[in-house]
Design an enzyme around this catalytic site. Structure first.
Site, PDB file in Angstrom:
ATOM      1  N   CYS A   1      -0.112   3.016  10.084  1.00 15.83           N
ATOM      2  CA  CYS A   1       0.644   4.160   9.576  1.00 15.83           C
ATOM      3  C   CYS A   1       1.151   4.956  10.775  1.00 15.83           C
ATOM      4  CB  CYS A   1      -0.240   5.040   8.691  1.00 15.83           C
ATOM      5  SG  CYS A   1       0.582   6.580   8.255  1.00 15.83           S
TER       6      CYS A   1
ATOM      7  N   ASN B   1       9.519   8.223   4.853  1.00 16.85           N
ATOM      8  CA  ASN B   1       8.411   8.942   4.228  1.00 16.85           C
ATOM      9  C   ASN B   1       7.397   9.428   5.241  1.00 16.85           C
ATOM     10  OD1 ASN B   1       5.439   7.843   3.837  1.00 16.85           O
ATOM     11  ND2 ASN B   1       6.773   6.044   4.050  1.00 16.85           N
ATOM     12  N   ALA B   2       6.805  10.550   4.928  1.00 22.36           N
ATOM     13  CA  ALA B   2       5.624  11.031   5.641  1.00 22.36           C
ATOM     14  C   ALA B   2       4.792  11.741   4.579  1.00 22.36           C
ATOM     15  CB  ALA B   2       5.988  11.962   6.777  1.00 22.36           C
TER      16      ALA B   2
ATOM     17  N   SER C   1       0.823  -1.209   0.000  1.00 22.17           N
ATOM     18  CA  SER C   1       0.000   0.000   0.000  1.00 22.17           C
ATOM     19  C   SER C   1       0.861   1.264   0.000  1.00 22.17           C
ATOM     20  CB  SER C   1      -0.898   0.015   1.233  1.00 22.17           C
ATOM     21  OG  SER C   1      -1.676   1.189   1.259  1.00 22.17           O
TER      22      SER C   1
ATOM     23  N   GLY D   1      12.064  -0.224   3.760  1.00 23.93           N
ATOM     24  CA  GLY D   1      13.184  -0.742   2.981  1.00 23.93           C
ATOM     25  C   GLY D   1      14.090  -1.667   3.778  1.00 23.93           C
TER      26      GLY D   1
ATOM     27  N   GLY E   1      11.024  -4.364   3.684  1.00 20.56           N
ATOM     28  CA  GLY E   1      12.408  -4.497   3.240  1.00 20.56           C
ATOM     29  C   GLY E   1      12.683  -5.611   2.263  1.00 20.56           C
TER      30      GLY E   1
ATOM     31  N   SER F   1      -3.758   3.783   0.984  1.00 20.34           N
ATOM     32  CA  SER F   1      -4.794   3.763   2.019  1.00 20.34           C
ATOM     33  C   SER F   1      -5.787   4.888   1.760  1.00 20.34           C
ATOM     34  CB  SER F   1      -4.164   3.922   3.404  1.00 20.34           C
ATOM     35  OG  SER F   1      -3.450   2.767   3.749  1.00 20.34           O
TER      36      SER F   1
HETATM   37  C1  LIG Z   1       5.892   6.355   0.271  1.00 19.22           C
HETATM   38  C2  LIG Z   1       5.209   5.329   1.076  1.00 19.22           C
HETATM   39  C3  LIG Z   1       3.836   5.424   1.292  1.00 19.22           C
HETATM   40  C4  LIG Z   1       3.193   4.479   2.052  1.00 19.22           C
HETATM   41  N1  LIG Z   1       1.834   4.576   2.231  1.00 19.22           N
HETATM   42  C5  LIG Z   1       1.169   3.604   2.915  1.00 19.22           C
HETATM   43  C6  LIG Z   1      -0.237   3.620   3.048  1.00 19.22           C
HETATM   44  O1  LIG Z   1      -0.919   4.509   2.553  1.00 19.22           O
HETATM   45  N2  LIG Z   1      -0.840   2.627   3.741  1.00 19.22           N
HETATM   46  C7  LIG Z   1      -0.144   1.601   4.300  1.00 19.22           C
HETATM   47  O2  LIG Z   1      -0.749   0.706   4.902  1.00 19.22           O
HETATM   48  N3  LIG Z   1       1.190   1.535   4.173  1.00 19.22           N
HETATM   49  C8  LIG Z   1       1.856   2.507   3.494  1.00 19.22           C
HETATM   50  N4  LIG Z   1       3.223   2.434   3.370  1.00 19.22           N
HETATM   51  C9  LIG Z   1       3.936   1.315   3.978  1.00 19.22           C
HETATM   52  C10 LIG Z   1       4.203   0.206   2.974  1.00 19.22           C
HETATM   53  O3  LIG Z   1       3.009  -0.335   2.476  1.00 19.22           O
HETATM   54  C11 LIG Z   1       5.021  -0.918   3.620  1.00 19.22           C
HETATM   55  O4  LIG Z   1       4.296  -1.459   4.700  1.00 19.22           O
HETATM   56  C12 LIG Z   1       6.354  -0.417   4.145  1.00 19.22           C
HETATM   57  O5  LIG Z   1       6.908   0.522   3.259  1.00 19.22           O
HETATM   58  C13 LIG Z   1       7.337  -1.541   4.374  1.00 19.22           C
HETATM   59  O6  LIG Z   1       7.578  -2.243   3.204  1.00 19.22           O
HETATM   60  P1  LIG Z   1       8.881  -1.936   2.279  1.00 19.22           P
HETATM   61  O7  LIG Z   1      10.061  -1.988   3.171  1.00 19.22           O
HETATM   62  O8  LIG Z   1       8.852  -3.007   1.236  1.00 19.22           O
HETATM   63  O9  LIG Z   1       8.676  -0.590   1.703  1.00 19.22           O
HETATM   64  C14 LIG Z   1       3.910   3.393   2.611  1.00 19.22           C
HETATM   65  C15 LIG Z   1       5.265   3.298   2.389  1.00 19.22           C
HETATM   66  C16 LIG Z   1       5.936   4.239   1.635  1.00 19.22           C
HETATM   67  C17 LIG Z   1       7.401   4.102   1.426  1.00 19.22           C
END
Ligand SMILES: Cc1cc2nc3c(=O)[nH]c(=O)nc-3n(C[C@H](O)[C@H](O)[C@H](O)COP(=O)(O)O)c2cc1C
Ligand SMILES: Cc1cc2nc3c(=O)[nH]c(=O)nc-3n(C[C@H](O)[C@H](O)[C@H](O)COP(=O)(O)OP(=O)(O)OC[C@H]3O[C@@H](n4cnc5c(N)ncnc54)[C@H](O)[C@@H]3O)c2cc1C
Ligand SMILES: Cc1cc2nc3c(=O)[nH]c(=O)nc-3n(C[C@H](O)[C@H](O)[C@H](O)COP(=O)(O)OP(=O)(O)OC[C@H]3O[C@@H](n4cnc5c(N)ncnc54)[C@H](O)[C@@H]3O)c2cc1C
Ligand SMILES: Cc1cc2nc3c(=O)[nH]c(=O)nc-3n(C[C@H](O)[C@H](O)[C@H](O)COP(=O)(O)O)c2cc1C
Ligand code: FES
Ligand code: FES
Lengths: 270, 308, 308, 270
Positions: B133, B76-77, B27, B220, B247, B52
């Site tokens: 979040c 990110n925020a 997401s 990540g 990650g 989301s």
């Molecule tokens: C730019 C960005 C926006 C994200 N927005 C959401 C979101 O709207 N809803 C959500 O459940 N997770 C959100 N996430 C979290 C990701 O879905 C994921 O849980 C998290 O980044 C860890 O996975 P990764 O290490 O593969 O990125 C966001 C992550 C990033 C980097």
């Protein structure tokens, strides 16, 4: 501190030049950005305010780069107002670059859309015959005319200015000028950057005349690296697949020239 | 067509949810347009999760909202910027092919009930409740940190729809295992673990927090060992199907989550590093691993590390 | 002698604790021998923290206990092996020069009281209570997750000694800010934040958790943004002096923690990556930064990022 | 999967050779470990059991390396019992290496301490005159004698075996043999690896005769990279500063030849 191209690197502004009453060029030292490909952009952090995508402008000095900003909303106005000695953060470069052809080239730019076209001019062959059409609302908003002529010094070239109010150069839109030119001349390639409705028209004219054309798109950008999705045009991500697309490709996209997304990601008509 | 797209060995089940491939777009990653979903599905993702969605459109925070940090991490925020559930439902109405998981964010039961109504006429594979979040007030982790509220929300959602419902958990200020427990007791169908971790970066030249919201979420490579631990802990304590997230950037990362107990995995930040071919690369790597190790189905590998 | 060793700009105060340099060796890193402490002090560390000591000697877990993971991180579950406080106190009795912070780990007030008695005749700069080791039962984080117990322990310790006492906190299953709050209310002199984060790695070839204890603690680069966030949060809510710890490997990392609110910083995993010259390198980098930015004292920089 | 030298890489055992009733050599393919410097070691993971430091043994086949293990406690016995086709994990290589001098070289090894000396033999010049003294408790525990002779085929050399019970070769300790030899001969360099009391004696004899000497130390190891501190000898970390130290340096250390630390880090006498 090791450089990370996706993390803001701080640069101090070294020179500010007013191009027009609303457009300024800020110059700074940075080896990486001084060497970007024509069309590439950076994400520019104005500390405490915002971060904006900006095409990387050419600087005549080695190891330097610049941004040419039109003051518009809060963020661009803040960047416009950055003084000599003040810091900005840059990350990138991002995006692809123009496929530079040889022969008779036509460049059509409006406003700050001229920025990537200026860098494109630094990449052409002396044998190319170049026509640049630059548009502005009015005489006082014309910029880069001298600079373009200077860059094209060794080429067969013409720089045509069009103002909407006719106060300078030709009267009307750049696309009118282009339409006229293309009645008699077939260009080997057309490059355009500026307001999307303008680019859409340029792409259509060029495609009708079966000329190779590329346009550089602008969209709301957050990440610049293909994560956030905010810059999408149909299934393309402008930051990652673009910003430069072939005309043919663009004409197959229902959103090009019609809609863009706002900060919430809602499609809005141009 | 990609060879991995037609290979039945890659098929996996998250409870009753069947996926052709175990790699899911997380997401918030490229998650606002149906055309992009189509592209990512055809690039190899087994499903996509939407950004989301909230009841109303949200603009999110000012930039900078995303940048990378040392160690292949991202901070990110974005502030959950999204077009709102009603707009979004309309946009994906025409969806035929793509297995879409709709992610929802809200503060109380009613928010979720309202949003699910919007999708009544839309093909939705599952809902994912964002209880995690870490950088927006009153939603996400602030909800997830309250197991009683989670129980209420899950009960309401489960009674509003027949579509499977997944709870996405993260690490907050209470024990996330209590949240998992509450969700399970309320009848959740699966758990996604984990979301980003609350984090921050300060620029030493300007002396400022870089994110406009100051605090954001770390994703990540850096969070992978923490996410693997969570999947392992959840799967050691509950019989619930798990989607691993955090990650994952290569096939061996994916396998690590599967061995820890995940039936499928989500990929987020790695899209920023390796672009969308990452799905196909990981699918191929998983297939090769399965062949080499004599597995014919994903489920044969799920949770194997718990044996030891 | 290193130039940074005699530069008074690097001097910093953690409450009443004065350090010549702000870089401290973190607990558990090379921390079992006085000769090594001497070497690290002379390599540039402003102080050294001992391995966490228990009442009795502990053998710790079987190997593998430490290895690195993607993204410049380290995973460890040493199991708090240590010679026990009485043996250790004897070993450092002869210490004259080195500013030693003695780290203690235990389950109840009495454990800590007993151990502090052992050091009565020893030169100790401060005690650091390990309330945050995430992978040993009944001590560390299991104590830190119980703010009431923390309050009792801190009160007892504070009444047993005049030497300053630091509480080292980490992220567990309750809100670590409650633990900080409890420690502050009980009269703690400073907070170290943070310890390693509970994490795990599984080997995909053997399908096993790699650490003999299965779950361990993640340290190094990956946890830096999380640690910076904690320092920022603590310093935003409390007036307590803070020692920042987590993923510091270069001068700009150190400055980031100082701007977030740390008066000094600890270095752990980076010793494994950059060896012990890391102290001098970071000291030099801090000095250069101070000169460039017109700071003459560390304390002028502490918490500057909170202004924004 | 990208290799990370500090993270276990899985290798499958390809060959098992019994050297003596208690010593075995396990061979496996690994490009990195096949090319280590003489004296370097690896951390060897026996999945489900433990992880041990092991000197990297030479393999005659390209791209292969080996470990030569004496079964002793639980961990080494488990490694000793790994069968062909079974996996072990390796990380490293770690540690420094012997400073190889030229001329008349003396090598003194006991038990599995011969492992680094074998690799050292692969790094010497054909013009070197090499004496190797190898010690064992009894005849059946002698190993690497033939292999050493083979490696030294092109050198002026002698391989002297000493058994404590006199069942083979010379009777007594390697240090007795060395003492005798050194009455008449001055070596350009002495290298030793084996039990620390033996090495301590070798270092003393060599230093007394003003010969350059290096010894490879063994200590309890957990990390192998200078983090955990468990391998310290006074202010040295054996894994990082060693394992090989100059004799002079070692004689200045109060712990060398006297004490080592147990798993809790408590000093114990040898
Ligand atoms: C730019 C960005 C926006 C994200 N927005 C959401 C979101 O709207 N809803 C959500 O459940 N997770 C959100 N996430 C979290 C990701 O879905 C994921 O849980 C998290 O980044 C860890 O996975 P990764 O290490 O593969 O990125 C966001 C992550 C990033 C980097
Ligand atoms: C690749 C690229 C290159 C650009 N190069 C230049 C340049 O060289 N010079 C220049 O003056 N401008 C450039 N822009 C436009 C610039 O990024 C801003 O959009 C513009 O300056 C207006 O911003 P604002 O925040 O002041 O206006 P606002 O009032 O905040 O917004 C006005 C409109 O600008 C657009 N916008 C706002 N924020 C962003 C954002 N983060 N990303 C994209 N669009 C946004 C939206 O359409 C918005 O509705 C470029 C944009 C892109 C995408
Ligand atoms: C650099 C180095 C190279 C080595 N090379 C070899 C080799 O090539 N062949 C070989 O057979 N052995 C080698 N050893 C010794 C080996 O690592 C073990 O110590 C030995 O095999 C006994 O281990 P155990 O666990 O079976 O015995 P245990 O009964 O567990 O322990 C017996 C003693 O071995 C030592 N020991 C145990 N664990 C460790 C550890 N993790 N690190 C260091 N010492 C430990 C301790 O002194 C302990 O008291 C080497 C050791 C080091 C430090
Ligand atoms: C091998 C190892 C052992 C550790 N042992 C202890 C310990 O005994 N007590 C303690 O409080 N912290 C211990 N820690 C945590 C460190 O002191 C530090 O808080 C953590 O590693 C984060 O800092 P870093 O990223 O700089 O390593 C240990 C860390 C490592 C890597
Ligand atoms: S700006 Fe984020 S995907 Fe293009
Ligand atoms: S084995 Fe850990 S410091 Fe040497």
């Amino acid at each position: 501190m090791q450089r990370n191209s996706n993390h803001p690197t701080i640069c101090k502004i070294e020179k500010v030049v007013d191009e027009t009453p609303t457009v300024r060029t800020l110059t700074f030292s940075d080896d990486v950005l001084s060497n970007v490909l024509p069309g590439q952009f950076a994400m520019v952090w104005i500390p405490g305010v915002n971060e904006l995508p900006m095409s990387v402008m050419v600087s005549e000095e080695k190891g330097k780069a610049a941004f040419t900003i039109r003051k518009y909303g809060e963020a661009s106005t803040a960047l416009y107002n950055v003084k000599v000695g003040e810091p900005i953060g840059i990350r990138g470069p991002y995006g692809n670059s123009f496929r530079i052809k040889e022969g008779k080239l036509l460049l059509v730019g409006g406003g700050t859309g001229l920025v990537p076209l200026m860098r494109l001019l630094t990449g052409i062959k002396p044998s190319d015959d170049v026509t640049l059409i630059m548009g502005a609302k009015t005489q006082s908003e014309v910029f880069f005319e001298d600079y373009a002529n200077k860059l094209l010094d060794h080429n067969t070239h013409q720089v045509i200015v069009a103002t909407e109010d006719g106060s300078y150069g030709q009267s009307g839109l750049v696309t009118d000028v282009m339409d006229n030119l293309c009645q008699n001349t077939k260009f080997d390639a057309v490059y355009t950057c500026g307001p999307e409705l303008m680019m859409s028209k340029v792409v259509k004219i060029a495609t009708l005349k079966e000329m190779f054309v590329q346009a550089s798109l602008e969209r709301m950008m957050k990440c610049g690296v293909g994560i956030c999705g905010s810059c999408c045009v149909n299934d393309d991500l402008v930051c990652k697949d673009g910003t430069i697309f072939d005309g043919k490709h663009l004409l197959s996209k229902s959103e090009f020239g019609h809609t863009h997304r706002n900060k919430a990601g809602i499609l809005e008509a141009y | 067509m990609l060879e991995t797209k037609v290979n039945s060995s890659l098929c996996t089940f998250i409870g009753s949810i069947k996926l052709e491939r175990p790699t899911i777009l997380a997401s918030g990653i490229l998650g606002i347009s149906l055309d992009v979903f189509n592209r990512i599905y055809h690039a190899g993702a087994g499903a996509v999760v939407t950004k989301s969605l909230s009841k109303e459109p949200w603009e999110g925070y000012a930039n900078p909202t995303i940048f990378s940090v040392k160690g292949d991490g991202w901070l990110n925020a974005v502030g959950l910027s999204n077009p709102g559930a009603p707009n979004f439902a309309k946009m994906i109405e025409s969806n035929k092919d793509v297995p879409i998981i709709v992610s929802l964010v809200g503060s109380i039961e009613d928010d979720f009930e309202f949003m699910i109504k919007q999708f009544e006429n839309t093909k939705v594979l599952a809902y994912e409740l964002n209880l995690s979040c870490p950088h927006v007030a009153k939603v996400g982790l602030e909800v997830g940190d309250d197991p009683e509220l989670v129980k209420k929300i899950v009960k309401t959602v489960k009674s509003s729809t027949d579509v499977p419902v997944i709870a996405k958990v993260g690490l907050g200020t209470t024990n996330y295992l209590d949240t998992v427990d509450a969700a399970c007791k309320a009848g959740i169908d699966a758990i996604t673990a984990i979301n980003t971790l609350r984090a921050m970066a300060i620029d030493v030249e300007t002396k400022r927090p870089i994110l406009s919201n100051k605090i954001g979420g770390l994703s990540g490579t850096p969070i992978k060992p923490i996410a693997v631990r969570c999947v392992y802990e959840i799967s050691s304590q509950h019989k619930i199907p798990i989607i691993g997230c955090g990650g994952i950037s290569s096939w061996d990362d994916a396998i690590e989550f599967i061995l820890a107990g995940a039936s499928a995995i989500q990929i987020g930040s790695a899209v920023g590093d390796n672009w969308i071919q990452v799905f196909d690369e990981i699918n191929k790597g998983i297939l090769q691993y399965m062949e080499k190790n004599g597995f014919s189905k994903i489920e044969e590998m799920v949770g194997l590390a718990k044996k030891f």
